[in-house]
Enzyme design. Structure first.
Site, PDB file in Angstrom:
ATOM      1  N   SER A 106       0.847  -1.190   0.000  1.00 26.37           N
ATOM      2  CA  SER A 106       0.000   0.000   0.000  1.00 26.37           C
ATOM      3  C   SER A 106       0.885   1.244   0.000  1.00 26.37           C
ATOM      4  CB  SER A 106      -0.959   0.011   1.179  1.00 26.37           C
ATOM      5  OG  SER A 106      -0.282   0.317   2.355  1.00 26.37           O
ATOM      6  N   HIS A 110       1.634  12.198   0.009  1.00 31.16           N
ATOM      7  CA  HIS A 110       1.116  13.552   0.214  1.00 31.16           C
ATOM      8  C   HIS A 110       2.199  14.540  -0.233  1.00 31.16           C
ATOM      9  CE1 HIS A 110      -2.433  12.274   2.435  1.00 31.16           C
ATOM     10  NE2 HIS A 110      -1.687  11.487   3.178  1.00 31.16           N
ATOM     11  N   HIS A 157      -3.031   7.504  -3.814  1.00 35.45           N
ATOM     12  CA  HIS A 157      -3.157   6.299  -2.993  1.00 35.45           C
ATOM     13  C   HIS A 157      -3.311   5.078  -3.887  1.00 35.45           C
ATOM     14  CE1 HIS A 157      -6.164   3.431  -1.133  1.00 35.45           C
ATOM     15  NE2 HIS A 157      -5.079   3.250  -0.429  1.00 35.45           N
ATOM     16  N   ASN A 175      -3.204   0.519  -3.524  1.00 32.90           N
ATOM     17  CA  ASN A 175      -2.845  -0.704  -2.813  1.00 32.90           C
ATOM     18  C   ASN A 175      -3.343  -1.918  -3.569  1.00 32.90           C
ATOM     19  OD1 ASN A 175      -5.181  -2.211  -1.205  1.00 32.90           O
ATOM     20  ND2 ASN A 175      -5.655  -0.024  -1.256  1.00 32.90           N
ATOM     21  N   THR A 176      -2.627  -3.000  -3.438  1.00 30.48           N
ATOM     22  CA  THR A 176      -3.122  -4.293  -3.917  1.00 30.48           C
ATOM     23  C   THR A 176      -2.695  -5.363  -2.927  1.00 30.48           C
ATOM     24  OG1 THR A 176      -1.234  -4.329  -5.444  1.00 30.48           O
ATOM     25  CG2 THR A 176      -3.390  -3.994  -6.420  1.00 30.48           C
ATOM     26  N   ARG A 177      -3.473  -6.414  -2.878  1.00 29.21           N
ATOM     27  CA  ARG A 177      -3.195  -7.505  -1.934  1.00 29.21           C
ATOM     28  C   ARG A 177      -3.655  -8.825  -2.539  1.00 29.21           C
ATOM     29  NH1 ARG A 177      -7.022  -4.142  -0.588  1.00 29.21           N
ATOM     30  NH2 ARG A 177      -9.158  -4.916  -0.617  1.00 29.21           N
ATOM     31  N   HIS A 236      -8.768   9.278 -15.806  1.00 27.58           N
ATOM     32  CA  HIS A 236      -9.824   8.272 -15.955  1.00 27.58           C
ATOM     33  C   HIS A 236      -9.800   7.623 -17.338  1.00 27.58           C
ATOM     34  CE1 HIS A 236     -12.009   8.102 -12.205  1.00 27.58           C
ATOM     35  NE2 HIS A 236     -11.836   9.402 -12.056  1.00 27.58           N
ATOM     36  N   HIS A 287     -20.908  12.205   5.861  1.00 27.23           N
ATOM     37  CA  HIS A 287     -21.258  13.306   6.773  1.00 27.23           C
ATOM     38  C   HIS A 287     -21.030  14.679   6.141  1.00 27.23           C
ATOM     39  CE1 HIS A 287     -16.952  12.781   7.244  1.00 27.23           C
ATOM     40  NE2 HIS A 287     -16.858  13.924   7.859  1.00 27.23           N
TER      41      HIS A 287
END
Lengths: 265, 265
Positions: free
Chosen positions: A88, A92, A102, A104-106, A135, A165
């Site tokens: 991951s 910044h 950002h 990540n792969t798993r 995109h 929120h």
């Protein structure tokens, strides 16, 4: 298959670290940590002039899920053992013209096995043209594997990286996927490969393009406020963060994703 | 009883606002908001030279709890109606020699009725002597009401304001209480009175004492990192924050507690 995945993640980490160090001049600091079960991870953290704070974490761990987790994880209902390897990355950047990035792969193995991961981009200034291109390129890459991937994984990403929120997206999205298993390891692994390579290329290209652009105090402020939203998302909603902290994971590695400085008005 | 509580909270807000404005020179900005049910609140926010960011929120609201909430709230199992009035205050000072300070009290009415609240202090530098005095004074105040209060409410506070994932207290504690009802409104209201007055006096005294002290860059950094922990607590654990965001409360009022600037290493 386990080794193939693990080795690819390690190689990708090395390439990302080298590329970022070449841009930055600063060096990553490396810290290893042990998992409560078996295995552990290696965190690489950079604080430089291009990347204000960046982390690359790779880990290969094994253990047994708790009774509660067993119900939630595919293939774990009868046998709680798991094995997982992953990478991951959160960057910044100093320059508000470069987005936070950002990826990540798993690869998870229970009585089932699958890939998961994704990448998404969080700009804080006007980024309309770059968003479109990001995109478009991502779609093209996905389409070389399966034309259903991009629409499905983009939607998943948009839904996931959303601050309910505030009724506000974390960033401009990307792709997000889980439980990827076409009963064809090579096909899935090729996709994972390309997701990682895409991220590497994207980071390199956007840093090159924007790292020498000037910015104003007001743009810095917008960046810090956007980073505050990033913190809100990661602590209020992020599954990985919650899962990690609840299961006694390595706090430093889990919270590596938090920005160096953030502001709330 | 409802009006008595409401009026006291409003009076306390006025006194706190005036005292802080006298110290600061800056003025609070006032914003009112409406509750999804009945009623609403008034947020007063200051950004000044003494208080970098401070918020005082009072609200008086009424409505009906959701089915899920009904089970968790005393006196709501058969009738979901509630009425609540309260005040909450969070102050993040500029000077690292002044701690961040938090206080709230509320009066809740369902088929039962009770007071809840507390106050706690989060210094970022050495604060040993002040900590001792703060707790000694708090204990004395509590003891004039009931000698069981201080030990019970201090423990509750220590347990509540704790960052499990860091095995670290948020600050130096204080008192935390809920479901306070001795079947004697005047007795309980007197205590609530004194909790508010204690906070007012404490804030005034510690600002007076420390606002002109110098600080270093390194101390500022320690302050920003401590504030990062504050953010972690509020977003990961705080019941009020979770409750508020889950029940569609006013996001701005709920997140008023977040510091103006925070750092993660």
């Amino acid at each position: 298959m386990k080794n193939k995945a693990k080795n690819w993640f390690e190689g990708l980490r090395n390439n990302l670290v080298k590329m970022i160090e070449d841009h930055d001049g600063a060096k990553f600091k490396v810290k290893s940590w042990k998992h409560a079960g078996k295995g552990g991870g290696i965190m690489s953290i950079i604080k430089g002039d291009v990347i204000e704070k960046g982390g690359v974490n790779i880990s290969t761990v094994a253990g047994e899920f708790s009774k509660k987790m067993q119900q939630r994880i595919p293939g774990a209902d009868k046998d709680p053992s798991y094995w997982a390897t992953g990478i991951s990355v959160v960057l910044h950047p100093v320059n508000p013209n470069i987005p936070s990035m950002h990826f990540n792969t798993r690869y998870l193995v229970t009585q089932k096995r699958w890939f998961g991961g994704g990448m998404d981009i969080t700009p804080c200034l006007d980024f309309e043209l770059e968003t479109e291109k990001f995109h478009e390129d991502l779609k093209q890459m996905c389409n070389t594997h399966d034309s259903t991937y991009y629409p499905k994984y983009k939607k998943w990403c948009d839904e996931y990286f959303f601050l309910k929120h505030r009724n506000e997206a974390r960033g401009i999205g990307g792709i997000f996927f889980d439980y990827l298993n076409n009963d064809d390891f090579e096909k899935d692994f090729d996709f994972i490969h390309d997701v990682g390579s895409f991220f590497h290329k994207y980071v390199n290209q956007i840093i090159t393009k924007n790292k020498d652009k000037n910015w104003t105090r007001e743009e810095r402020k917008r960046q810090l406020i956007k980073r505050g939203r990033y913190v809100e998302f990661n602590l209020l909603y992020d599954r990985g963060t919650k899962f990690g902290l609840e299961t006694g994971g390595n706090t430093e590695a889990i919270l590596m994703s938090l920005p160096p400085l953030a502001e709330w008005e």
